[in-house]
Design a protein around this motif. Structure first.
Motif, PDB file in Angstrom:
ATOM      1  N   ASN A   1       0.814  -1.206   0.000  1.00 41.53           N
ATOM      2  CA  ASN A   1       0.000   0.000   0.000  1.00 41.53           C
ATOM      3  C   ASN A   1       0.859   1.272   0.000  1.00 41.53           C
ATOM      4  N   HIS A   2       2.021   1.196  -0.632  1.00 41.77           N
ATOM      5  CA  HIS A   2       2.914   2.343  -0.678  1.00 41.77           C
ATOM      6  C   HIS A   2       2.413   3.381  -1.666  1.00 41.77           C
ATOM      7  N   GLU A   3       2.574   4.661  -1.279  1.00 44.58           N
ATOM      8  CA  GLU A   3       2.180   5.733  -2.185  1.00 44.58           C
ATOM      9  C   GLU A   3       3.240   5.971  -3.257  1.00 44.58           C
ATOM     10  N   TYR A   4       4.493   5.865  -2.863  1.00 45.52           N
ATOM     11  CA  TYR A   4       5.597   6.289  -3.716  1.00 45.52           C
ATOM     12  C   TYR A   4       6.195   5.099  -4.444  1.00 45.52           C
TER      13      TYR A   4
ATOM     14  N   PRO B   1      26.928  -0.336 -15.630  1.00 48.22           N
ATOM     15  CA  PRO B   1      28.320  -0.340 -15.142  1.00 48.22           C
ATOM     16  C   PRO B   1      28.957   1.032 -15.293  1.00 48.22           C
ATOM     17  N   GLY B   2      29.575   1.485 -14.234  1.00 50.51           N
ATOM     18  CA  GLY B   2      30.257   2.768 -14.256  1.00 50.51           C
ATOM     19  C   GLY B   2      29.358   3.977 -14.049  1.00 50.51           C
ATOM     20  N   LEU B   3      28.058   3.782 -14.195  1.00 52.27           N
ATOM     21  CA  LEU B   3      27.102   4.895 -14.028  1.00 52.27           C
ATOM     22  C   LEU B   3      26.246   4.729 -12.783  1.00 52.27           C
ATOM     23  N   GLY B   4      26.235   3.541 -12.221  1.00 51.46           N
ATOM     24  CA  GLY B   4      25.460   3.307 -11.014  1.00 51.46           C
ATOM     25  C   GLY B   4      23.970   3.262 -11.278  1.00 51.46           C
ATOM     26  N   LEU B   5      23.195   3.558 -10.252  1.00 50.51           N
ATOM     27  CA  LEU B   5      21.737   3.539 -10.320  1.00 50.51           C
ATOM     28  C   LEU B   5      21.222   4.944 -10.565  1.00 50.51           C
ATOM     29  N   ARG B   6      20.357   5.079 -11.566  1.00 51.55           N
ATOM     30  CA  ARG B   6      19.817   6.374 -11.919  1.00 51.55           C
ATOM     31  C   ARG B   6      18.300   6.277 -12.017  1.00 51.55           C
ATOM     32  N   GLN B   7      17.637   7.311 -11.550  1.00 54.78           N
ATOM     33  CA  GLN B   7      16.180   7.309 -11.524  1.00 54.78           C
ATOM     34  C   GLN B   7      15.618   7.651 -12.902  1.00 54.78           C
ATOM     35  N   ILE B   8      14.625   6.868 -13.336  1.00 56.85           N
ATOM     36  CA  ILE B   8      14.006   7.087 -14.644  1.00 56.85           C
ATOM     37  C   ILE B   8      12.724   7.913 -14.500  1.00 56.85           C
ATOM     38  N   TYR B   9      11.792   7.394 -13.716  1.00 63.09           N
ATOM     39  CA  TYR B   9      10.511   8.051 -13.437  1.00 63.09           C
ATOM     40  C   TYR B   9      10.113   7.718 -12.009  1.00 63.09           C
ATOM     41  N   TYR B  10       9.245   8.553 -11.467  1.00 61.84           N
ATOM     42  CA  TYR B  10       8.690   8.252 -10.165  1.00 61.84           C
ATOM     43  C   TYR B  10       7.225   8.663 -10.119  1.00 61.84           C
ATOM     44  N   SER B  11       6.532   8.140  -9.114  1.00 61.71           N
ATOM     45  CA  SER B  11       5.127   8.465  -8.929  1.00 61.71           C
ATOM     46  C   SER B  11       4.858   8.662  -7.445  1.00 61.71           C
TER      47      SER B  11
ATOM     48  N   ASN C   1       1.779   9.191  -6.240  1.00 61.65           N
ATOM     49  CA  ASN C   1       0.506   8.562  -5.926  1.00 61.65           C
ATOM     50  C   ASN C   1      -0.217   8.267  -7.231  1.00 61.65           C
ATOM     51  N   VAL C   2      -1.420   7.735  -7.141  1.00 67.88           N
ATOM     52  CA  VAL C   2      -2.189   7.394  -8.334  1.00 67.88           C
ATOM     53  C   VAL C   2      -2.357   8.631  -9.214  1.00 67.88           C
ATOM     54  N   GLU C   3      -2.082   8.443 -10.494  1.00 70.15           N
ATOM     55  CA  GLU C   3      -2.212   9.485 -11.507  1.00 70.15           C
ATOM     56  C   GLU C   3      -1.228  10.641 -11.335  1.00 70.15           C
ATOM     57  N   VAL C   4      -0.218  10.485 -10.491  1.00 72.27           N
ATOM     58  CA  VAL C   4       0.801  11.523 -10.296  1.00 72.27           C
ATOM     59  C   VAL C   4       2.169  10.926 -10.612  1.00 72.27           C
ATOM     60  N   THR C   5       2.728  11.316 -11.762  1.00 72.98           N
ATOM     61  CA  THR C   5       4.038  10.802 -12.151  1.00 72.98           C
ATOM     62  C   THR C   5       4.926  11.961 -12.592  1.00 72.98           C
ATOM     63  N   ASP C   6       6.227  11.751 -12.542  1.00 73.66           N
ATOM     64  CA  ASP C   6       7.157  12.791 -12.967  1.00 73.66           C
ATOM     65  C   ASP C   6       8.471  12.175 -13.388  1.00 73.66           C
ATOM     66  N   LYS C   7       9.231  12.948 -14.181  1.00 72.52           N
ATOM     67  CA  LYS C   7      10.494  12.463 -14.720  1.00 72.52           C
ATOM     68  C   LYS C   7      11.580  12.455 -13.656  1.00 72.52           C
ATOM     69  N   GLY C   8      12.453  11.455 -13.794  1.00 68.25           N
ATOM     70  CA  GLY C   8      13.648  11.420 -12.990  1.00 68.25           C
ATOM     71  C   GLY C   8      14.812  11.990 -13.774  1.00 68.25           C
ATOM     72  N   ASP C   9      15.978  11.402 -13.613  1.00 65.58           N
ATOM     73  CA  ASP C   9      17.177  11.920 -14.252  1.00 65.58           C
ATOM     74  C   ASP C   9      17.355  11.467 -15.697  1.00 65.58           C
ATOM     75  N   VAL C  10      16.826  10.289 -16.037  1.00 69.50           N
ATOM     76  CA  VAL C  10      17.043   9.732 -17.377  1.00 69.50           C
ATOM     77  C   VAL C  10      15.732   9.230 -17.972  1.00 69.50           C
TER      78      VAL C  10
ATOM     79  N   SER D   1       9.514   0.901  -4.109  1.00 67.59           N
ATOM     80  CA  SER D   1       8.386   1.605  -3.511  1.00 67.59           C
ATOM     81  C   SER D   1       8.702   1.970  -2.078  1.00 67.59           C
ATOM     82  N   SER D   2       7.988   2.963  -1.567  1.00 67.78           N
ATOM     83  CA  SER D   2       8.111   3.335  -0.161  1.00 67.78           C
ATOM     84  C   SER D   2       6.848   4.072   0.265  1.00 67.78           C
ATOM     85  N   THR D   3       6.713   4.223   1.564  1.00 73.37           N
ATOM     86  CA  THR D   3       5.649   5.078   2.065  1.00 73.37           C
ATOM     87  C   THR D   3       5.948   6.509   1.638  1.00 73.37           C
ATOM     88  N   LYS D   4       4.946   7.322   1.644  1.00 72.70           N
ATOM     89  CA  LYS D   4       5.106   8.690   1.158  1.00 72.70           C
ATOM     90  C   LYS D   4       6.193   9.422   1.928  1.00 72.70           C
TER      91      LYS D   4
END
Lengths: 115, 115
Positions: A28-31, A39-49, A51-60, A93-96
Motif C-alpha cells: 500500500n505504498h504511495e511512492y 556499469p560505471g554509471l550506477g543507479l539512476r532514476q528514470i521516473y517516479y510516482s 501517488n495514483v495518476e501523479v508521475t514525474d520524470k527522474g534523471d534519465v 516503492s516506499s511510504t510517502k
C-alpha cells in the motif's frame, strides 16, 4: 510477504518492438519509482510516482513512459526500445514519508537486452 | 545537485576482520540514508535505514552511523564472513522540492571476504 514484484526477470528484444515491464507492490505504498543500473554509471532514476495518476520524470526519462492507474502497479513502457536501453532495471516503492523501518523496498530486477 | 561518494571502491579482507565502509554526500538536506547490499546480478536488499534525526542504527553485526552536518555515513561490519561478500550501496533520500523522495546512490563498495 511484503514485496515488490517485477516481471519479466529477463528479456531479450529487438530494436523498435514495444515492451512493458510490470511492477507491483503489496504494501500500500504511495511512492513508486524506476531505476536503471549500468556499469560505471550506477543507479539512476528514470521516473517516479507520488501517488495514483501523479508521475514525474527522474534523471534519465528519455525513451520511457510510465503510468499509475492503480496504487499497487507502476509499469515501465519502452515504446521503441534501442540498444542503449540495454540495462538492469529496478522498481522500488516506499511510504510517502519514506520513513518507517524499511525505507525503500526494491524489486529483484529485470535484465533487458535490446539487439 | 546531490552527489554521493563511497570509499573505498573495493575492499578485500580476511575472514573475521572488522571493517568500515564510508559514504559522503554533498547536500545535507536529506530525509534519510539507506544502506543496501547487492549480490552480483541481483536485486537490492535493504540493510539499515537512518532517519535524518538519528545518529546510528544497528542490526546484528552491522552498525551504520550518520553525521548529517558533515555529510558522512559509515557502515561498520563486525567479524566479517565470506557470506558478507557483495557490493554495498549507500543511498540518500532527498527531503523536498522537486527531488522529493528521490534516492541518489553512490557507486558502491565491492567487498570480498576471503576465508
Amino acid at each position: 510477504e511484503a514485496q515488490v514484484t517485477q516481471n519479466p526477470r529477463y528479456l531479450i528484444t529487438v530494436t523498435g518492438k514495444k515492451l512493458t515491464v510490470t511492477c507491483s507492490q503489496n504494501m500500500n505504498h504511495e511512492y513508486m519509482s524506476w531505476y536503471r543500473q549500468d556499469p560505471g554509471l550506477g543507479l539512476r532514476q528514470i521516473y517516479y510516482s507520488m501517488n495514483v495518476e501523479v508521475t514525474d520524470k527522474g534523471d534519465v526519462p528519455e525513451g520511457y513512459k510510465v503510468s499509475r492507474k492503480e496504487k499497487r502497479n507502476f509499469p515501465l513502457i519502452l515504446e521503441s526500445p534501442s540498444p542503449n536501453q540495454t540495462s538492469l532495471y529496478f522498481c522500488a516503492s516506499s511510504t510517502k514519508g519514506g520513513g518507517g523501518k524499511y525505507g525503500y523496498t526494491f524489486g529483484s530486477g529485470t535484465r533487458l537486452t535490446v539487439v | 545537485k546531490q552527489e554521493v561518494t563511497q570509499i573505498p571502491a573495493a575492499l578485500s579482507v580476511p575472514e573475521g576482520e572488522n571493517l568500515v565502509l564510508n559514504c559522503s554526500f554533498t547536500d545535507s538536506a536529506i530525509y534519510n540514508l539507506q544502506w543496501f547490499r547487492q549480490d552480483p546480478g541481483k536485486g537490492l536488499t535493504s540493510l539499515l535505514l537512518i532517519q535524518s534525526s538519528q545518529r546510528e542504527q544497528t542490526s546484528g553485526r552491522l552498525n551504520a552511523s550518520l553525521d548529517k552536518s558533515s555529510g558522512r555515513s559509515t557502515l561498520y561490519i563486525a567479524a566479517s564472513q565470506p557470506g558478507d561478500s557483495a557490493t554495498y550501496l549507500c543511498a540518500v533520500r532527498e527531503g523536498g522540492g522537486t527531488s522529493y523522495g528521490k534516492l541518489t546512490f553512490g557507486q558502491g563498495t565491492i567487498l570480498t571476504v576471503h576465508p
